[in-house]
Design a protein around this motif. Structure first.
Motif, PDB file in Angstrom:
ATOM      1  N   LYS A   1       0.833  -1.207   0.000  1.00 53.76           N
ATOM      2  CA  LYS A   1       0.000   0.000   0.000  1.00 53.76           C
ATOM      3  C   LYS A   1       0.869   1.259   0.000  1.00 53.76           C
ATOM      4  CE  LYS A   1      -3.516  -2.435   2.653  1.00 53.76           C
ATOM      5  NZ  LYS A   1      -4.058  -2.658   4.013  1.00 53.76           N
ATOM      6  N   GLU A   2       0.520   2.162  -0.919  1.00 54.83           N
ATOM      7  CA  GLU A   2       1.183   3.460  -1.073  1.00 54.83           C
ATOM      8  C   GLU A   2       2.650   3.335  -1.487  1.00 54.83           C
ATOM      9  OE1 GLU A   2      -0.747   6.001  -1.280  1.00 54.83           O
ATOM     10  OE2 GLU A   2      -2.377   4.661  -0.715  1.00 54.83           O
ATOM     11  N   ALA A   3       3.036   2.205  -2.049  1.00 58.20           N
ATOM     12  CA  ALA A   3       4.366   2.090  -2.656  1.00 58.20           C
ATOM     13  C   ALA A   3       4.344   2.763  -4.025  1.00 58.20           C
ATOM     14  CB  ALA A   3       4.768   0.628  -2.795  1.00 58.20           C
ATOM     15  N   GLY A   4       5.507   3.163  -4.495  1.00 59.89           N
ATOM     16  CA  GLY A   4       5.615   3.641  -5.872  1.00 59.89           C
ATOM     17  C   GLY A   4       5.224   5.074  -6.103  1.00 59.89           C
ATOM     18  N   GLY A   5       5.273   5.906  -5.080  1.00 60.11           N
ATOM     19  CA  GLY A   5       4.959   7.315  -5.270  1.00 60.11           C
ATOM     20  C   GLY A   5       5.835   7.946  -6.340  1.00 60.11           C
ATOM     21  N   GLY A   6       5.201   8.672  -7.263  1.00 61.80           N
ATOM     22  CA  GLY A   6       5.939   9.362  -8.312  1.00 61.80           C
ATOM     23  C   GLY A   6       6.195   8.549  -9.555  1.00 61.80           C
ATOM     24  N   LEU A   7       5.858   7.247  -9.555  1.00 61.88           N
ATOM     25  CA  LEU A   7       6.048   6.411 -10.733  1.00 61.88           C
ATOM     26  C   LEU A   7       4.870   6.555 -11.683  1.00 61.88           C
ATOM     27  CD1 LEU A   7       7.379   3.095  -9.128  1.00 61.88           C
ATOM     28  CD2 LEU A   7       8.687   5.058  -9.966  1.00 61.88           C
ATOM     29  N   ASP A   8       5.134   6.380 -12.987  1.00 63.95           N
ATOM     30  CA  ASP A   8       4.029   6.435 -13.938  1.00 63.95           C
ATOM     31  C   ASP A   8       3.357   5.071 -14.020  1.00 63.95           C
ATOM     32  OD1 ASP A   8       5.482   4.763 -15.678  1.00 63.95           O
ATOM     33  OD2 ASP A   8       6.208   6.441 -16.878  1.00 63.95           O
ATOM     34  N   LEU A   9       2.309   4.981 -14.849  1.00 65.95           N
ATOM     35  CA  LEU A   9       1.499   3.763 -14.900  1.00 65.95           C
ATOM     36  C   LEU A   9       2.323   2.540 -15.266  1.00 65.95           C
ATOM     37  CD1 LEU A   9      -1.337   2.484 -14.768  1.00 65.95           C
ATOM     38  CD2 LEU A   9      -1.604   3.049 -17.183  1.00 65.95           C
ATOM     39  N   ASP A  10       3.147   2.644 -16.299  1.00 66.56           N
ATOM     40  CA  ASP A  10       3.951   1.499 -16.708  1.00 66.56           C
ATOM     41  C   ASP A  10       4.914   1.079 -15.609  1.00 66.56           C
ATOM     42  OD1 ASP A  10       2.751   1.240 -19.149  1.00 66.56           O
ATOM     43  OD2 ASP A  10       4.268   2.387 -20.244  1.00 66.56           O
TER      44      ASP A  10
ATOM     45  N   CYS B   1     -12.884   3.104 -13.015  1.00 66.76           N
ATOM     46  CA  CYS B   1     -12.150   3.225 -11.751  1.00 66.76           C
ATOM     47  C   CYS B   1     -11.568   4.636 -11.676  1.00 66.76           C
ATOM     48  CB  CYS B   1     -11.039   2.184 -11.670  1.00 66.76           C
ATOM     49  SG  CYS B   1     -11.550   0.488 -12.058  1.00 66.76           S
ATOM     50  N   PRO B   2     -12.398   5.657 -11.485  1.00 67.02           N
ATOM     51  CA  PRO B   2     -11.924   7.039 -11.627  1.00 67.02           C
ATOM     52  C   PRO B   2     -10.801   7.439 -10.684  1.00 67.02           C
ATOM     53  CG  PRO B   2     -14.324   6.958 -11.707  1.00 67.02           C
ATOM     54  CD  PRO B   2     -13.851   5.589 -11.291  1.00 67.02           C
ATOM     55  N   ARG B   3     -10.835   7.010  -9.423  1.00 67.53           N
ATOM     56  CA  ARG B   3      -9.764   7.414  -8.503  1.00 67.53           C
ATOM     57  C   ARG B   3      -8.424   6.863  -8.945  1.00 67.53           C
ATOM     58  NH1 ARG B   3     -10.370   5.609  -2.849  1.00 67.53           N
ATOM     59  NH2 ARG B   3     -11.393   3.818  -3.791  1.00 67.53           N
ATOM     60  N   SER B   4      -8.393   5.623  -9.363  1.00 68.62           N
ATOM     61  CA  SER B   4      -7.156   5.017  -9.830  1.00 68.62           C
ATOM     62  C   SER B   4      -6.623   5.744 -11.056  1.00 68.62           C
ATOM     63  CB  SER B   4      -7.390   3.541 -10.155  1.00 68.62           C
ATOM     64  OG  SER B   4      -6.247   2.959 -10.738  1.00 68.62           O
ATOM     65  N   ASN B   5      -7.521   6.081 -11.984  1.00 67.49           N
ATOM     66  CA  ASN B   5      -7.096   6.782 -13.189  1.00 67.49           C
ATOM     67  C   ASN B   5      -6.492   8.139 -12.862  1.00 67.49           C
ATOM     68  OD1 ASN B   5     -10.082   5.615 -14.909  1.00 67.49           O
ATOM     69  ND2 ASN B   5      -8.088   4.625 -14.732  1.00 67.49           N
ATOM     70  N   LEU B   6      -7.031   8.812 -11.858  1.00 65.83           N
ATOM     71  CA  LEU B   6      -6.471  10.099 -11.455  1.00 65.83           C
ATOM     72  C   LEU B   6      -5.083   9.917 -10.851  1.00 65.83           C
ATOM     73  CD1 LEU B   6      -7.027  13.172 -11.109  1.00 65.83           C
ATOM     74  CD2 LEU B   6      -7.769  12.630  -8.794  1.00 65.83           C
ATOM     75  N   VAL B   7      -4.927   8.923  -9.989  1.00 65.69           N
ATOM     76  CA  VAL B   7      -3.650   8.689  -9.319  1.00 65.69           C
ATOM     77  C   VAL B   7      -2.557   8.340 -10.325  1.00 65.69           C
ATOM     78  CG1 VAL B   7      -2.417   7.170  -7.723  1.00 65.69           C
ATOM     79  CG2 VAL B   7      -4.676   8.036  -7.109  1.00 65.69           C
TER      80      VAL B   7
ATOM     81  N   GLY C   1      -5.848  10.373 -16.752  1.00 68.25           N
ATOM     82  CA  GLY C   1      -7.053  11.133 -17.031  1.00 68.25           C
ATOM     83  C   GLY C   1      -8.257  10.513 -16.352  1.00 68.25           C
ATOM     84  N   LEU C   2      -9.427  11.042 -16.623  1.00 72.53           N
ATOM     85  CA  LEU C   2     -10.661  10.521 -16.047  1.00 72.53           C
ATOM     86  C   LEU C   2     -11.531   9.936 -17.146  1.00 72.53           C
ATOM     87  CD1 LEU C   2     -11.526  13.348 -13.500  1.00 72.53           C
ATOM     88  CD2 LEU C   2     -10.702  11.042 -12.979  1.00 72.53           C
ATOM     89  N   PRO C   3     -12.211   8.827 -16.889  1.00 69.68           N
ATOM     90  CA  PRO C   3     -13.063   8.230 -17.915  1.00 69.68           C
ATOM     91  C   PRO C   3     -14.264   9.134 -18.218  1.00 69.68           C
ATOM     92  CG  PRO C   3     -13.404   7.137 -15.809  1.00 69.68           C
ATOM     93  CD  PRO C   3     -12.243   8.068 -15.621  1.00 69.68           C
TER      94      PRO C   3
ATOM     95  N   MET D   1      -2.839  -1.090  -4.058  1.00 65.88           N
ATOM     96  CA  MET D   1      -1.596  -0.400  -3.766  1.00 65.88           C
ATOM     97  C   MET D   1      -1.795   1.111  -3.780  1.00 65.88           C
ATOM     98  SD  MET D   1       2.112  -0.866  -5.664  1.00 65.88           S
ATOM     99  CE  MET D   1       1.538  -0.435  -7.297  1.00 65.88           C
ATOM    100  N   LEU D   2      -2.719   1.568  -4.636  1.00 65.53           N
ATOM    101  CA  LEU D   2      -2.885   2.999  -4.867  1.00 65.53           C
ATOM    102  C   LEU D   2      -4.104   3.595  -4.192  1.00 65.53           C
ATOM    103  CD1 LEU D   2      -2.131   2.994  -8.700  1.00 65.53           C
ATOM    104  CD2 LEU D   2      -0.517   3.346  -6.819  1.00 65.53           C
ATOM    105  N   ASP D   3      -5.161   2.798  -4.007  1.00 66.85           N
ATOM    106  CA  ASP D   3      -6.422   3.331  -3.496  1.00 66.85           C
ATOM    107  C   ASP D   3      -7.054   2.375  -2.495  1.00 66.85           C
ATOM    108  OD1 ASP D   3      -7.080   5.857  -5.041  1.00 66.85           O
ATOM    109  OD2 ASP D   3      -6.704   4.480  -6.708  1.00 66.85           O
ATOM    110  N   SER D   4      -7.642   2.938  -1.467  1.00 63.64           N
ATOM    111  CA  SER D   4      -8.427   2.137  -0.542  1.00 63.64           C
ATOM    112  C   SER D   4      -9.620   1.532  -1.281  1.00 63.64           C
ATOM    113  CB  SER D   4      -8.928   3.036   0.602  1.00 63.64           C
ATOM    114  OG  SER D   4      -9.983   2.422   1.289  1.00 63.64           O
ATOM    115  N   PRO D   5      -9.938   0.247  -1.044  1.00 62.53           N
ATOM    116  CA  PRO D   5     -11.070  -0.371  -1.719  1.00 62.53           C
ATOM    117  C   PRO D   5     -12.401  -0.005  -1.076  1.00 62.53           C
ATOM    118  CG  PRO D   5     -10.028  -1.978  -0.318  1.00 62.53           C
ATOM    119  CD  PRO D   5      -9.186  -0.727  -0.218  1.00 62.53           C
ATOM    120  N   SER D   6     -12.627   1.297  -0.901  1.00 67.89           N
ATOM    121  CA  SER D   6     -13.862   1.805  -0.314  1.00 67.89           C
ATOM    122  C   SER D   6     -14.797   2.267  -1.418  1.00 67.89           C
ATOM    123  CB  SER D   6     -13.562   2.976   0.628  1.00 67.89           C
ATOM    124  OG  SER D   6     -14.759   3.657   0.952  1.00 67.89           O
TER     125      SER D   6
END
Length: 344
Positions: A58-67, A221-227, A231-233, A252-257
């Motif tokens: 959880k919260e690993a990879g700050g600053g990395l791009d999607l790939d 999955c809008p929050r994930s896309n923002l992180v 972009g946003l769907p 890893m990126l978003d709480s499953p809430s």
């Protein structure tokens, strides 16, 4: 077992003051009656797209791009997953599954990395949970055969034709990521005739028309896309053309809430609160062929909120309050068919 309060029933979530009667894990009747209960009862959420193995980081990879974060085979998540033991994976996924249940989720769809061993790990994590999980294996036909279907990473990673044909022959679900970072893989994903697509951030007018013509559902999955910065769907356009469900994507990126996903979606788009609640419940249930919804005869998968909490007291519109304001702390109980009658 009876639950009284304001009941968000049917496909339109019309608020009913009354009582739900549950017998043998199913909704027997919904009775309109005067009640003093401040509870708000809604269908349990269906989280239509998750990667909960990533709970180990959880919260690993700050600053990395999607790939750098998630692209197979060497994105950060894949390296961390390979390094984790079976016991570590099971423990971390088990805690995430428990969190989802506490937050009102009654079912979810997991794209499970790690082949057959990855499928076995989530089965172990689910052993004590009443949540209905649809697990889609990845990386091999054998993983599909060991699970409820195949969850493809995206058509730019491989053509997946053999996996698609094997999944079709097995009569199982085939889902695929598409249009997440750009539109280049959408047509190739369409060519596989998937049961559903995930993301579609970069869908254009032609893609939308094809979705409508073919009836392919989409999970956003809008929050994930923002992180991840993709972009946003186009949620409003997607809902105008096909069935759209909500997912929380990468743990890893978003709480499953689902509360957070609903609020984010409702406040950043023009989609109504009623439609967002459908995306978080009934639409995902249709995609996964699970009976969710407050109707007589359905399985009792319910989320019960304290309508008199400090957060919800005084709300004039219960559907807007659930979608735009409510949170995990407002959950008074969750009722799922495999549990005993003391959940509410």
């Amino acid at each position: 077992m009876d639950i009284e309060g304001t009941i968000l029933a049917g496909t339109d979530f019309d608020p009913i003051e009354g009582r739900i009667v549950i017998e043998d894990g199913r909704i027997e009747t919904i009775e309109e009656t005067t009640t003093d209960s401040e509870k708000v009862v809604l269908p349990a959420f269906v989280n239509a797209h998750t990667h909960i193995g990533d709970s180990i980081a959880k919260e690993a990879g700050g600053g990395l791009d999607l790939d750098e974060l998630v692209a197979p085979p060497d994105g950060l998540k894949h390296r961390l997953l390979r390094a984790a033991s079976h016991e570590e994976l099971v423990a971390s996924m088990g805690r995430t599954i428990a969190f989802m249940r506490e937050g009102g989720t009654g079912a979810f769809c997991e794209f499970r990395e790690g082949g057959v061993e990855g499928v076995r790990a989530i089965e172990d994590a689910l052993a004590e949970s009443p949540i209905a999980a649809t697990v889609l294996g990845r990386e091999s036909v054998a993983a599909m055969e060991a699970s409820q279907g195949f969850g493809a990473s995206g058509a730019r990673d491989a053509d997946f034709a053999d996996e698609r044909e094997a999944t079709r022959e097995a009569g199982k679900l085939f889902g695929i990521h598409a249009g997440e970072r750009d539109a280049e893989d959408i047509d190739a994903a369409f060519a596989l005739d998937p049961d559903f697509l995930v993301h579609m951030v970069h869908a254009d007018a032609d893609h939308l028309d094809r979705l409508e013509a073919e009836g392919w559902p989409v999970v956003v999955c809008p929050r994930s896309n923002l992180v991840t910065g993709v972009g946003l769907p186009p949620v409003e356009d997607l809902t105008a053309h096909t069935t759209v469900a909500l997912g929380t994507d990468n743990a890893m990126l978003d709480s499953p809430s689902m509360f957070r996903e609903m609020e984010f979606t409702a406040k950043l788009t023009g989609v109504s609160a009623h439609e967002v609640l459908r995306m978080a419940t009934l639409n995902g249930a249709d995609l996964l062929d699970i009976d969710v919804g407050i109707e007589a005869g359905n399985a009792a998968r319910l989320c019960v909120l304290d309508g008199d909490s400090h957060n919800l007291a005084g709300a004039r519109d219960p559907v807007r309050a659930v979608v735009r304001r409510a949170g995990v702390n407002d959950v008074e109980g969750v009722v799922l068919p495999a549990e005993t009658d003391d959940n509410s």
